[in-house]
Design a protein around this motif. Structure first.
Motif, PDB file in Angstrom:
ATOM      1  N   ALA A 253     -14.659 -68.317 -22.970  1.00  0.00           N
ATOM      2  CA  ALA A 253     -13.698 -67.257 -22.695  1.00  0.00           C
ATOM      3  C   ALA A 253     -14.118 -65.924 -23.304  1.00  0.00           C
ATOM      4  CB  ALA A 253     -12.319 -67.647 -23.220  1.00  0.00           C
ATOM      5  N   LEU A 254     -15.023 -65.936 -24.280  1.00  0.00           N
ATOM      6  CA  LEU A 254     -15.483 -64.694 -24.897  1.00  0.00           C
ATOM      7  C   LEU A 254     -16.511 -63.963 -24.055  1.00  0.00           C
ATOM      8  CD1 LEU A 254     -16.004 -65.904 -28.591  1.00  0.00           C
ATOM      9  CD2 LEU A 254     -14.096 -64.569 -27.704  1.00  0.00           C
ATOM     10  N   THR A 255     -17.110 -64.657 -23.084  1.00  0.00           N
ATOM     11  CA  THR A 255     -18.268 -64.073 -22.410  1.00  0.00           C
ATOM     12  C   THR A 255     -17.907 -62.887 -21.528  1.00  0.00           C
ATOM     13  OG1 THR A 255     -18.087 -65.712 -20.617  1.00  0.00           O
ATOM     14  CG2 THR A 255     -19.581 -66.220 -22.440  1.00  0.00           C
ATOM     15  N   ALA A 256     -16.732 -62.906 -20.885  1.00  0.00           N
ATOM     16  CA  ALA A 256     -16.396 -61.832 -19.943  1.00  0.00           C
ATOM     17  C   ALA A 256     -16.394 -60.472 -20.631  1.00  0.00           C
ATOM     18  CB  ALA A 256     -15.036 -62.112 -19.299  1.00  0.00           C
ATOM     19  N   GLU A 257     -15.656 -60.363 -21.734  1.00  0.00           N
ATOM     20  CA  GLU A 257     -15.599 -59.092 -22.461  1.00  0.00           C
ATOM     21  C   GLU A 257     -16.968 -58.723 -23.016  1.00  0.00           C
ATOM     22  OE1 GLU A 257     -13.626 -57.205 -26.518  1.00  0.00           O
ATOM     23  OE2 GLU A 257     -12.760 -59.018 -25.639  1.00  0.00           O
ATOM     24  N   PHE A 258     -17.703 -59.731 -23.526  1.00  0.00           N
ATOM     25  CA  PHE A 258     -19.009 -59.452 -24.106  1.00  0.00           C
ATOM     26  C   PHE A 258     -19.987 -58.973 -23.047  1.00  0.00           C
ATOM     27  CE2 PHE A 258     -23.266 -60.684 -25.514  1.00  0.00           C
ATOM     28  CZ  PHE A 258     -23.315 -60.025 -26.735  1.00  0.00           C
ATOM     29  N   LEU A 259     -19.982 -59.590 -21.866  1.00  0.00           N
ATOM     30  CA  LEU A 259     -20.895 -59.176 -20.794  1.00  0.00           C
ATOM     31  C   LEU A 259     -20.610 -57.743 -20.354  1.00  0.00           C
ATOM     32  CD1 LEU A 259     -20.920 -62.448 -18.656  1.00  0.00           C
ATOM     33  CD2 LEU A 259     -22.781 -61.564 -20.058  1.00  0.00           C
ATOM     34  N   THR A 260     -19.338 -57.379 -20.360  1.00  0.00           N
ATOM     35  CA  THR A 260     -18.982 -56.000 -20.015  1.00  0.00           C
ATOM     36  C   THR A 260     -19.579 -55.029 -21.024  1.00  0.00           C
ATOM     37  OG1 THR A 260     -16.923 -56.746 -18.992  1.00  0.00           O
ATOM     38  CG2 THR A 260     -17.049 -54.427 -19.627  1.00  0.00           C
ATOM     39  N   ARG A 261     -19.538 -55.392 -22.296  1.00  0.00           N
ATOM     40  CA  ARG A 261     -20.110 -54.529 -23.335  1.00  0.00           C
ATOM     41  C   ARG A 261     -21.627 -54.439 -23.211  1.00  0.00           C
ATOM     42  NH1 ARG A 261     -17.019 -56.048 -28.902  1.00  0.00           N
ATOM     43  NH2 ARG A 261     -18.112 -54.193 -29.639  1.00  0.00           N
ATOM     44  N   VAL A 262     -22.265 -55.570 -22.895  1.00  0.00           N
ATOM     45  CA  VAL A 262     -23.721 -55.564 -22.718  1.00  0.00           C
ATOM     46  C   VAL A 262     -24.108 -54.685 -21.534  1.00  0.00           C
ATOM     47  CG1 VAL A 262     -25.714 -56.991 -22.114  1.00  0.00           C
ATOM     48  CG2 VAL A 262     -24.068 -57.807 -23.802  1.00  0.00           C
ATOM     49  N   GLU A 263     -23.356 -54.807 -20.442  1.00  0.00           N
ATOM     50  CA  GLU A 263     -23.660 -54.004 -19.256  1.00  0.00           C
ATOM     51  C   GLU A 263     -23.485 -52.516 -19.550  1.00  0.00           C
ATOM     52  OE1 GLU A 263     -22.752 -54.080 -14.464  1.00  0.00           O
ATOM     53  OE2 GLU A 263     -21.393 -55.122 -15.831  1.00  0.00           O
ATOM     54  N   ALA A 264     -22.447 -52.181 -20.320  1.00  0.00           N
ATOM     55  CA  ALA A 264     -22.243 -50.779 -20.685  1.00  0.00           C
ATOM     56  C   ALA A 264     -23.375 -50.265 -21.569  1.00  0.00           C
ATOM     57  CB  ALA A 264     -20.898 -50.617 -21.402  1.00  0.00           C
ATOM     58  N   ARG A 265     -23.915 -51.127 -22.414  1.00  0.00           N
ATOM     59  CA  ARG A 265     -24.974 -50.723 -23.345  1.00  0.00           C
ATOM     60  C   ARG A 265     -26.345 -50.662 -22.687  1.00  0.00           C
ATOM     61  NH1 ARG A 265     -28.543 -49.293 -25.941  1.00  0.00           N
ATOM     62  NH2 ARG A 265     -29.031 -49.534 -28.156  1.00  0.00           N
ATOM     63  N   PHE A 266     -26.643 -51.637 -21.796  1.00  0.00           N
ATOM     64  CA  PHE A 266     -27.995 -51.758 -21.254  1.00  0.00           C
ATOM     65  C   PHE A 266     -28.097 -51.524 -19.748  1.00  0.00           C
ATOM     66  CE2 PHE A 266     -28.041 -54.709 -24.997  1.00  0.00           C
ATOM     67  CZ  PHE A 266     -28.855 -53.925 -25.799  1.00  0.00           C
ATOM     68  N   GLY A 267     -26.981 -51.237 -19.092  1.00  0.00           N
ATOM     69  CA  GLY A 267     -27.032 -50.871 -17.679  1.00  0.00           C
ATOM     70  C   GLY A 267     -27.092 -52.028 -16.708  1.00  0.00           C
ATOM     71  N   ALA A 268     -27.088 -53.256 -17.167  1.00  0.00           N
ATOM     72  CA  ALA A 268     -27.119 -54.429 -16.284  1.00  0.00           C
ATOM     73  C   ALA A 268     -26.590 -55.629 -17.054  1.00  0.00           C
ATOM     74  CB  ALA A 268     -28.540 -54.700 -15.782  1.00  0.00           C
ATOM     75  N   ARG A 269     -26.229 -56.650 -16.301  1.00  0.00           N
ATOM     76  CA  ARG A 269     -25.696 -57.856 -16.933  1.00  0.00           C
ATOM     77  C   ARG A 269     -26.833 -58.808 -17.277  1.00  0.00           C
ATOM     78  NH1 ARG A 269     -20.099 -58.418 -16.053  1.00  0.00           N
ATOM     79  NH2 ARG A 269     -20.091 -60.694 -16.098  1.00  0.00           N
ATOM     80  N   PRO A 270     -26.741 -59.495 -18.414  1.00  0.00           N
ATOM     81  CA  PRO A 270     -27.759 -60.478 -18.784  1.00  0.00           C
ATOM     82  C   PRO A 270     -27.525 -61.797 -18.062  1.00  0.00           C
ATOM     83  CG  PRO A 270     -26.060 -60.435 -20.445  1.00  0.00           C
ATOM     84  CD  PRO A 270     -25.669 -59.395 -19.411  1.00  0.00           C
ATOM     85  N   ALA A 271     -28.381 -62.757 -18.306  1.00  0.00           N
ATOM     86  CA  ALA A 271     -28.204 -64.107 -17.776  1.00  0.00           C
ATOM     87  C   ALA A 271     -27.129 -64.830 -18.577  1.00  0.00           C
ATOM     88  CB  ALA A 271     -29.518 -64.875 -17.841  1.00  0.00           C
ATOM     89  N   GLU A 272     -26.369 -65.685 -17.896  1.00  0.00           N
ATOM     90  CA  GLU A 272     -25.327 -66.489 -18.553  1.00  0.00           C
ATOM     91  C   GLU A 272     -25.711 -67.960 -18.511  1.00  0.00           C
ATOM     92  OE1 GLU A 272     -20.970 -65.833 -17.890  1.00  0.00           O
ATOM     93  OE2 GLU A 272     -21.729 -64.547 -16.306  1.00  0.00           O
ATOM     94  N   TRP A 273     -25.402 -68.675 -19.583  1.00  0.00           N
ATOM     95  CA  TRP A 273     -25.689 -70.113 -19.625  1.00  0.00           C
ATOM     96  C   TRP A 273     -24.562 -70.826 -20.361  1.00  0.00           C
ATOM     97  CZ3 TRP A 273     -29.572 -73.194 -17.609  1.00  0.00           C
ATOM     98  CH2 TRP A 273     -29.640 -74.495 -18.103  1.00  0.00           C
ATOM     99  N   HIS A 274     -23.692 -71.485 -19.595  1.00  0.00           N
ATOM    100  CA  HIS A 274     -22.618 -72.285 -20.188  1.00  0.00           C
ATOM    101  C   HIS A 274     -22.032 -73.158 -19.093  1.00  0.00           C
ATOM    102  CE1 HIS A 274     -19.918 -69.412 -18.268  1.00  0.00           C
ATOM    103  NE2 HIS A 274     -20.516 -68.440 -18.910  1.00  0.00           N
ATOM    104  N   SER A 275     -21.066 -73.977 -19.438  1.00  0.00           N
ATOM    105  CA  SER A 275     -20.535 -74.951 -18.489  1.00  0.00           C
ATOM    106  C   SER A 275     -19.776 -74.315 -17.336  1.00  0.00           C
ATOM    107  CB  SER A 275     -19.616 -75.942 -19.218  1.00  0.00           C
ATOM    108  OG  SER A 275     -18.531 -75.254 -19.828  1.00  0.00           O
TER     109      SER A 275
END
Length: 729
Positions: A253-275
């Motif tokens: 459940a933490l990944t959505a907010e974190f991915l948004t922050r990563v995208e804002a910082r680096f201009g793209a979304r990283p790879a995700e790995w979880h269930s």
């Protein structure tokens, strides 16, 4: 060391099959090399394997079968093979089981090609069948990710014809797409707005990554101090050096907010790995990580076993979190394994937490880890005021759990347009259902555990094995009708009280068992963050890094709950959980937050430490107690869990094992037990535990292997060894 084998040479291949050894094969036409992923015949089947090196020569060369083919995948690097071997040795896990963790991805041997995917393409008609509506909702939940027909049908619980019908209507597009596209490049050029302590901490992490080599840093910062922005600076430096970064999070459940922050910082979304990631996407992530075409991975603990080519940084966020310990199958702690993998491949580790584990605190105190502190919240935000409500002085009705002082505080915050969080670390409606006629407590038919009423589901649920049954109207024991009663509160029961007490408030319940998918849980969290609820009721899932800007009041319904029992980590975990959940309040800086802890023992040392805020004093006192007792992190422990359908056979085996403790006595270790596990039966299997305690520096694994290896367990009796156990259930 990597080696090339010519056609027909003897090679050793490790498969993920539970055989316990490397098998000999002939190298195929064209040869193969160490680390190559291969397909090999095993009996009538063909299975995935990895060339592990030279064959051992024990099998007749004339009878050796040939490797069927070498897969089109980058070879497993020597670093990862070494990590799997050392992790297996440390955890006393068969190497084949460790390889399974590193290859748990569908279609690894499939040739590159195209796949048919589905996406929303047009407006939905006004009238839709329930099945078609579920398909559209499922596609919206995936948020644009690649979805195959099988995945879409499973997510929507429908047949392929329902999807095809929406394609015919033009609502869904069906198209061929290349398999396993690289992830978009992340741009590390930007800079974050760091302030105060963040600047020095960010500079230190950047310098460590730039220097290269192994090192572990404990990044300790109060809740809301900006730990994420600081370690993202280290990620940026890692990317600038052309290396890959891995960030582990404890909760999907933490990944959505974190991915948004990563995208804002680096201009793209990283790879995700979880269930929560589709099987198609898991295959893509595995392939692209192995090709170096995924610069950053955000994932759960199993992401540690991905085939990184140039790993330069591992971040373990909320490093204290108990979910990093795998409690079934391969028993390992992802925090410790992250440090091991970093040491092998020569990269940096950042362990981030507001309330670090005592193990990490001690390692930093002893100079094994670098420690960086963030002592203040970011910007204008202040740490919440913390107070206890002495429940001994409150006169609550038997079916009420919210005290008057807490109720008044909730009313005031909601009236001001703010949010209040009521925290209770119990899922369901009530933890016990009892017959008031005879006293019988409804238990699970397969476990020695009481069943928990889940009123939203209208079922009793066993939290050990997942078994369910209807809530009985008559007592299963004495057959008397109408005397069954729920005892004690869970979050669902608390929600009933809140709804009755605050009828005009919008109420949201956050509990992992109330959501059918990770995406649904993420959507609820996003809605709350945007002001979609006035009162939030939650279990420990709400304590894990969420940022609710309007939340200014936290009320802990039962602060004493975690202090019960004999777990040596009870005080540590209660302290961590209370500080973490209290830290959700007042993070925006608009108004200082308040945390109110309802307690029947406010004078308890842990409650006083939580309220006093002197965290270092708490850790020093806790460390002194552990040192005096010779327990982790100043000693070593291992749990032996025996289970089987016949309780007498399990106890007999445990008793014989305890009597043959010579290998352990030679290293000065003690054996306690056998004794019934606290939950002595799970899924119909009786569980018996032995506990081994040893000094810090002794060769415990070798002694345990010799000790357990003396006896062959009878049929249907399982033996599991848990090195460094985190729980004692």
């Amino acid at each position: 060391m990597d080696r090339v084998f010519g056609a027909g040479e003897r090679v050793g291949v490790l498969t993920a099959e539970p055989l316990g050894r490397v098998l000999d094969y002939r190298a195929p036409e064209g040869g193969c090399g160490s680390g190559d992923f291969v397909e090999v015949p095993l009996g009538p089947r063909k299975v995935l394997g990895v060339v592990w090196g030279q064959g051992d020569g024990s099998f007749d060369m004339a009878k050796l079968r040939s490797i069927s083919r070498v897969l089109d995948a980058p070879p497993m690097r020597d670093e990862l093979r070494s990590f799997l071997t050392r992790a297996a040795d440390y955890t006393l896990t068969p190497l084949s089981a460790m390889l399974r963790l590193a290859t748990r991805t569908p279609g690894l041997g499939a040739a590159p090609g195209t796949r048919r995917i589905y996406r929303l393409a047009g407006p939905a008609p006004n009238k839709l069948t329930d099945a078609r509506l579920r398909v559209i909702e499922a596609l919206r939940d995936y948020g644009g990710a690649s979805v195959t027909l099988a995945e879409l049908c499973e997510a929507a619980s429908c047949t392929a014809s329902v999807v095809k019908g929406l394609v015919t209507l033009g609502v869904i597009a069906e198209e061929d797409a290349p398999r396993d596209l690289p992830f978009p490049s992340l741009n590390p050029a930007g800079t974050a707005r760091l302030m105060g302590d963040q600047v020095a901490a960010g500079d230190a992490l950047v310098a460590a990554v730039a220097q290269g080599g192994y090192g572990t840093t404990l990044l300790k910062g109060v809740t809301g101090s900006g730990k994420t922005e600081v370690y993202l600076e280290a990620v940026a430096e890692c990317l600038r050096h052309g290396r890959q970064a891995l960030v582990l999070l404890p909760e999907i459940a933490l990944t959505a907010e974190f991915l948004t922050r990563v995208e804002a910082r680096f201009g793209a979304r990283p790879a995700e790995w979880h269930s929560g990631v589709t099987m198609t996407e898991r295959r893509r992530v595995w392939k692209m990580v192995g090709q170096g075409a995924a610069q950053m991975v955000v994932g759960a603990r199993s992401a540690l076993f991905l085939p990184f080519q140039h790993l330069g940084l591992i971040v373990v966020d909320e490093e204290h979190d108990t979910s990093y310990k795998q409690e079934e199958g391969v028993l390992y702690n992802a925090r410790d394994m992250a440090v091991l993998r970093a040491a092998i491949c020569g990269c940096q580790v950042v362990l981030a937490s507001a309330t670090p584990s005592l193990e990490s605190w001690v390692n930093a105190d002893q100079g094994k880890y670098t420690r960086l502190d963030l002592g203040a919240r970011y910007g204008a935000a202040e740490l919440p005021e913390m107070r206890a409500i002495d429940m001994r002085a409150e006169r609550l009705a038997a079916d009420r759990w919210i005290s008057e002082p807490l109720a008044r505080a909730v009313t005031a915050r909601v009236a001001a347009g703010e949010q209040a969080l009521l925290f209770l670390n119990r899922r369901g409606f009530a933890p016990v259902t009892i017959c008031r006629a005879c006293g019988h407590q409804v238990g699970c038919d397969h476990c020695d555990a009481r069943m928990v009423e889940h009123r939203f589901l209208k079922r009793l649920v066993c939290h050990q094995c997942g078994a369910t049954k209807p809530v009985p109207t008559a007592c299963p024991e004495c057959k008397v009708e109408g005397r069954m009663a729920p005892v004690g509160p869970g979050v669902e029961r608390l929600a009933e009280e809140v709804t009755a007490r605050f009828p005009d408030a919008r109420v949201a319940v956050l509990s992992s068992d109330l959501f059918g998918s990770a995406r649904a849980l993420k959507a609820q969290i996003e809605s709350i963050a945007q002001g979609g609820a006035d009162i939030i009721i939650g279990t420990q899932i709400v304590a894990k890094g969420h940022n609710f800007p309007l939340l200014t009041l936290v009320g802990v319904i039962d602060a004493d709950l975690g202090l019960q029992g004999s777990d040596l980590r009870a005080a540590e975990r209660t302290f961590q959980l209370m500080r973490q959940v209290a830290g959700r309040a007042g993070r925006s800086g608009e108004r200082r937050g308040v945390a109110l802890l309802q307690s029947h023992q406010p004078e308890h040392p842990v409650i006083r430490a939580i309220l006093g805020g002197d965290e270092e004093a708490f850790w020093r006192a806790e460390a002194a107690e552990r040192r005096a007792a010779g327990v982790p992190p100043y000693g070593r422990m291992a749990g032996i869990i025996l289970s089987g359908p016949d309780v007498q056979k399990v106890f007999d085996f445990g008793g014989e094992l305890a009597r043959r403790d010579g290998p352990l006595r030679r290293i000065g270790a003690q054996v306690f037990g056998p004794a019934p596990a606290p939950i002595a039966r799970v899924r119909g299997r009786h569980r018996v535990r032995l506990l081994v305690k040893a000094d810090k520096g002794v060769p415990l694994q070798a002694a345990l292997a010799e000790w357990v290896g003396q006896l062959k367990p009878p049929a249907n009796l399982r033996v599991a060894v848990d090195i460094d156990p985190q729980s004692f259930f």
